[in-house]
Design a protein around this motif. Sequence first.
Motif, PDB file in Angstrom:
ATOM      1  N   VAL A 159       3.402   0.933   6.815  1.00  0.00           N
ATOM      2  CA  VAL A 159       2.773   1.755   5.786  1.00  0.00           C
ATOM      3  C   VAL A 159       1.627   0.982   5.153  1.00  0.00           C
ATOM      4  O   VAL A 159       1.771  -0.197   4.801  1.00  0.00           O
ATOM      5  CB  VAL A 159       3.785   2.163   4.694  1.00  0.00           C
ATOM      6  N   GLY A 160       0.492   1.637   5.018  1.00  0.00           N
ATOM      7  CA  GLY A 160      -0.646   1.086   4.288  1.00  0.00           C
ATOM      8  C   GLY A 160      -0.946   1.972   3.098  1.00  0.00           C
ATOM      9  O   GLY A 160      -0.394   3.071   2.961  1.00  0.00           O
ATOM     10  N   ILE A 161      -1.817   1.516   2.234  1.00  0.00           N
ATOM     11  CA  ILE A 161      -2.105   2.265   1.015  1.00  0.00           C
ATOM     12  C   ILE A 161      -3.590   2.232   0.702  1.00  0.00           C
ATOM     13  O   ILE A 161      -4.276   1.245   0.971  1.00  0.00           O
ATOM     14  CB  ILE A 161      -1.284   1.684  -0.169  1.00  0.00           C
ATOM     15  N   VAL A 173     -14.551   3.765  -6.881  1.00  0.00           N
ATOM     16  CA  VAL A 173     -14.363   2.601  -6.019  1.00  0.00           C
ATOM     17  C   VAL A 173     -13.037   2.783  -5.297  1.00  0.00           C
ATOM     18  O   VAL A 173     -12.050   3.244  -5.885  1.00  0.00           O
ATOM     19  CB  VAL A 173     -14.329   1.296  -6.836  1.00  0.00           C
ATOM     20  N   THR A 174     -12.997   2.420  -4.016  1.00  0.00           N
ATOM     21  CA  THR A 174     -11.762   2.519  -3.256  1.00  0.00           C
ATOM     22  C   THR A 174     -11.496   1.227  -2.503  1.00  0.00           C
ATOM     23  O   THR A 174     -12.406   0.417  -2.286  1.00  0.00           O
ATOM     24  CB  THR A 174     -11.789   3.725  -2.290  1.00  0.00           C
ATOM     25  N   VAL A 175     -10.242   1.043  -2.112  1.00  0.00           N
ATOM     26  CA  VAL A 175      -9.836  -0.170  -1.422  1.00  0.00           C
ATOM     27  C   VAL A 175      -8.541   0.121  -0.678  1.00  0.00           C
ATOM     28  O   VAL A 175      -7.792   1.022  -1.073  1.00  0.00           O
ATOM     29  CB  VAL A 175      -9.657  -1.327  -2.441  1.00  0.00           C
ATOM     30  N   THR A 176      -8.294  -0.598   0.393  1.00  0.00           N
ATOM     31  CA  THR A 176      -7.034  -0.453   1.129  1.00  0.00           C
ATOM     32  C   THR A 176      -6.306  -1.793   1.142  1.00  0.00           C
ATOM     33  O   THR A 176      -6.941  -2.855   1.112  1.00  0.00           O
ATOM     34  CB  THR A 176      -7.262   0.007   2.579  1.00  0.00           C
ATOM     35  N   THR A 177      -4.978  -1.724   1.207  1.00  0.00           N
ATOM     36  CA  THR A 177      -4.197  -2.955   1.253  1.00  0.00           C
ATOM     37  C   THR A 177      -2.802  -2.632   1.762  1.00  0.00           C
ATOM     38  O   THR A 177      -2.483  -1.474   2.049  1.00  0.00           O
ATOM     39  CB  THR A 177      -4.138  -3.625  -0.141  1.00  0.00           C
ATOM     40  N   ALA A 178      -1.973  -3.641   1.862  1.00  0.00           N
ATOM     41  CA  ALA A 178      -0.583  -3.438   2.281  1.00  0.00           C
ATOM     42  C   ALA A 178       0.219  -2.866   1.117  1.00  0.00           C
ATOM     43  O   ALA A 178       0.013  -3.238  -0.048  1.00  0.00           O
ATOM     44  CB  ALA A 178       0.025  -4.760   2.744  1.00  0.00           C
ATOM     45  N   PHE A 179       1.123  -1.966   1.436  1.00  0.00           N
ATOM     46  CA  PHE A 179       1.919  -1.294   0.408  1.00  0.00           C
ATOM     47  C   PHE A 179       2.836  -2.282  -0.312  1.00  0.00           C
ATOM     48  O   PHE A 179       3.482  -3.129   0.312  1.00  0.00           O
ATOM     49  CB  PHE A 179       2.750  -0.191   1.065  1.00  0.00           C
ATOM     50  N   ALA A 180       2.873  -2.178  -1.646  1.00  0.00           N
ATOM     51  CA  ALA A 180       3.728  -2.997  -2.497  1.00  0.00           C
ATOM     52  C   ALA A 180       3.438  -4.492  -2.361  1.00  0.00           C
ATOM     53  O   ALA A 180       4.318  -5.333  -2.559  1.00  0.00           O
ATOM     54  CB  ALA A 180       5.206  -2.725  -2.222  1.00  0.00           C
ATOM     55  N   SER A 181       2.208  -4.817  -2.042  1.00  0.00           N
ATOM     56  CA  SER A 181       1.812  -6.214  -1.855  1.00  0.00           C
ATOM     57  C   SER A 181       1.317  -6.815  -3.165  1.00  0.00           C
ATOM     58  O   SER A 181       1.075  -6.118  -4.163  1.00  0.00           O
ATOM     59  CB  SER A 181       0.695  -6.301  -0.810  1.00  0.00           C
ATOM     60  N   ARG A 182       1.132  -8.126  -3.148  1.00  0.00           N
ATOM     61  CA  ARG A 182       0.551  -8.800  -4.311  1.00  0.00           C
ATOM     62  C   ARG A 182      -0.871  -8.294  -4.549  1.00  0.00           C
ATOM     63  O   ARG A 182      -1.311  -8.178  -5.698  1.00  0.00           O
ATOM     64  CB  ARG A 182       0.546 -10.305  -4.083  1.00  0.00           C
ATOM     65  N   SER A 183      -1.575  -7.983  -3.474  1.00  0.00           N
ATOM     66  CA  SER A 183      -2.925  -7.443  -3.608  1.00  0.00           C
ATOM     67  C   SER A 183      -2.901  -6.120  -4.366  1.00  0.00           C
ATOM     68  O   SER A 183      -3.737  -5.880  -5.248  1.00  0.00           O
ATOM     69  CB  SER A 183      -3.548  -7.248  -2.222  1.00  0.00           C
ATOM     70  N   GLN A 184      -1.949  -5.248  -4.036  1.00  0.00           N
ATOM     71  CA  GLN A 184      -1.838  -3.974  -4.748  1.00  0.00           C
ATOM     72  C   GLN A 184      -1.570  -4.216  -6.232  1.00  0.00           C
ATOM     73  O   GLN A 184      -2.160  -3.560  -7.104  1.00  0.00           O
ATOM     74  CB  GLN A 184      -0.730  -3.108  -4.155  1.00  0.00           C
ATOM     75  N   PHE A 219      -6.963   0.119 -10.829  1.00  0.00           N
ATOM     76  CA  PHE A 219      -6.802   0.955  -9.642  1.00  0.00           C
ATOM     77  C   PHE A 219      -5.466   1.690  -9.692  1.00  0.00           C
ATOM     78  O   PHE A 219      -4.493   1.197 -10.255  1.00  0.00           O
ATOM     79  CB  PHE A 219      -6.868   0.101  -8.372  1.00  0.00           C
ATOM     80  N   ARG A 220      -5.459   2.859  -9.068  1.00  0.00           N
ATOM     81  CA  ARG A 220      -4.219   3.605  -8.937  1.00  0.00           C
ATOM     82  C   ARG A 220      -4.097   4.116  -7.508  1.00  0.00           C
ATOM     83  O   ARG A 220      -5.093   4.168  -6.769  1.00  0.00           O
ATOM     84  CB  ARG A 220      -4.157   4.765  -9.939  1.00  0.00           C
ATOM     85  N   VAL A 221      -2.908   4.505  -7.119  1.00  0.00           N
ATOM     86  CA  VAL A 221      -2.656   4.921  -5.737  1.00  0.00           C
ATOM     87  C   VAL A 221      -3.348   6.244  -5.450  1.00  0.00           C
ATOM     88  O   VAL A 221      -3.218   7.214  -6.210  1.00  0.00           O
ATOM     89  CB  VAL A 221      -1.145   5.040  -5.478  1.00  0.00           C
ATOM     90  N   ALA A 222      -4.076   6.282  -4.319  1.00  0.00           N
ATOM     91  CA  ALA A 222      -4.658   7.539  -3.831  1.00  0.00           C
ATOM     92  C   ALA A 222      -3.684   8.204  -2.859  1.00  0.00           C
ATOM     93  O   ALA A 222      -3.327   9.360  -3.028  1.00  0.00           O
ATOM     94  CB  ALA A 222      -6.003   7.293  -3.163  1.00  0.00           C
ATOM     95  N   HIS A 223      -3.264   7.461  -1.856  1.00  0.00           N
ATOM     96  CA  HIS A 223      -2.271   7.989  -0.918  1.00  0.00           C
ATOM     97  C   HIS A 223      -1.811   6.895   0.033  1.00  0.00           C
ATOM     98  O   HIS A 223      -2.379   5.801   0.071  1.00  0.00           O
ATOM     99  CB  HIS A 223      -2.817   9.190  -0.135  1.00  0.00           C
ATOM    100  N   LEU A 224      -0.765   7.217   0.785  1.00  0.00           N
ATOM    101  CA  LEU A 224      -0.212   6.308   1.776  1.00  0.00           C
ATOM    102  C   LEU A 224      -0.652   6.733   3.169  1.00  0.00           C
ATOM    103  O   LEU A 224      -0.962   7.899   3.415  1.00  0.00           O
ATOM    104  CB  LEU A 224       1.316   6.297   1.711  1.00  0.00           C
ATOM    105  N   LYS A 225      -0.650   5.763   4.063  1.00  0.00           N
ATOM    106  CA  LYS A 225      -0.934   6.031   5.476  1.00  0.00           C
ATOM    107  C   LYS A 225       0.159   5.378   6.306  1.00  0.00           C
ATOM    108  O   LYS A 225       0.429   4.187   6.139  1.00  0.00           O
ATOM    109  CB  LYS A 225      -2.310   5.471   5.873  1.00  0.00           C
ATOM    110  N   THR A 226       0.784   6.162   7.167  1.00  0.00           N
ATOM    111  CA  THR A 226       1.774   5.583   8.069  1.00  0.00           C
ATOM    112  C   THR A 226       1.089   5.219   9.383  1.00  0.00           C
ATOM    113  O   THR A 226       0.244   5.966   9.886  1.00  0.00           O
ATOM    114  CB  THR A 226       2.932   6.547   8.354  1.00  0.00           C
ATOM    115  N   ALA A 227       1.456   4.069   9.919  1.00  0.00           N
ATOM    116  CA  ALA A 227       0.953   3.642  11.228  1.00  0.00           C
ATOM    117  C   ALA A 227       2.043   3.936  12.256  1.00  0.00           C
ATOM    118  O   ALA A 227       3.201   3.569  12.061  1.00  0.00           O
ATOM    119  CB  ALA A 227       0.629   2.163  11.216  1.00  0.00           C
ATOM    120  N   TRP A 228       1.656   4.619  13.319  1.00  0.00           N
ATOM    121  CA  TRP A 228       2.578   4.979  14.395  1.00  0.00           C
ATOM    122  C   TRP A 228       2.223   4.215  15.648  1.00  0.00           C
ATOM    123  O   TRP A 228       1.054   3.985  15.943  1.00  0.00           O
ATOM    124  CB  TRP A 228       2.505   6.479  14.673  1.00  0.00           C
ATOM    125  N   ALA A 229       3.264   3.816  16.407  1.00  0.00           N
ATOM    126  CA  ALA A 229       3.055   3.094  17.657  1.00  0.00           C
ATOM    127  C   ALA A 229       4.006   3.652  18.718  1.00  0.00           C
ATOM    128  O   ALA A 229       5.015   4.291  18.389  1.00  0.00           O
ATOM    129  CB  ALA A 229       3.314   1.601  17.468  1.00  0.00           C
TER     130      ALA A 229
END
Length: 272
Positions: free
Chosen positions: A117-119, A237-248, A256-266
């Motif tokens: 999951v990314g954010i 302004v927007t930014v992406t990072t790992a979910f629930a990370s120190r960066s977030q 900053f506030r959450v815009a949405h989540l992105k799931t990565a599928w493999a």
Amino acid sequence: MTVPPALTPVLIERLERAVLRKGRDALLRAAALPDNPYAVTVTQRGDLLAYRVGTLPHLPWYNTMTGVSEATLPALDEVLALYAASGIPPSLSVWATHLSPVLGAALFDRGLTPRGVGITLYAVARTPGVVSVPGVTVRELAPGGEVEVFESVLLGGYGFTHPVQQALAVLENEGPGVRRFLALVDDQPAAVGTLTEHDGIAYLAGAASLPMMRGLGAQTALIRTRLATAAQSCELVTVTTAFASRSQQNLEKNGFRVAHLKTAWALRDSLG
């Protein structure tokens, strides 16, 4: 602290276009290099956009498909076949606004499963009440200036060792329209970050700190400086990072506030 506008699907699309544009443009420039040395291919079918880097076949963030939704399912099998023919396992980025039972079942039927999951976060472009951080100095680098210092901190912070990965990271963060920032701690290079703009939205990326310089406030100073810079010409302004990370956590402390989540599928058989 200024509150960002309420989220809508239209706003999320705007934020993601600002994010996607930087990576797409970098890979298009890589593909246009003489003899395409990194074997980069960019394929688009409507809103479905797929990247393949033949020299880095097992790094998912360079071999990613975006724009995956119920509407793009008709093109999905064709693009998946291109990855299979290249021997590259794809990563599919699925936005929270696009994920549905129909899409999830269709991806599962094709042998895909969620793997992470990314954010995406967003904020109002503004000058923070406090920009400076004690002991940290931030300056914007002139176009083409201090390249060796910037690259040394960027690659040292990322920890990349593969030469192709290093080359693509530099290509993305030193391209046209990319504004580069350097943070110094006690006058020593410590961290870098970049800023690009699209459709009134600034995108913060290229965040990297040298391991021995982490936890000293360099990234906080870079966030605040780039917010102030973005306020001169952008709405958001927007930014992406790992979910629930120190960066977030750091970004949320700076408005900053959450815009949405992105799931990565493999592909299930690619996960071992």
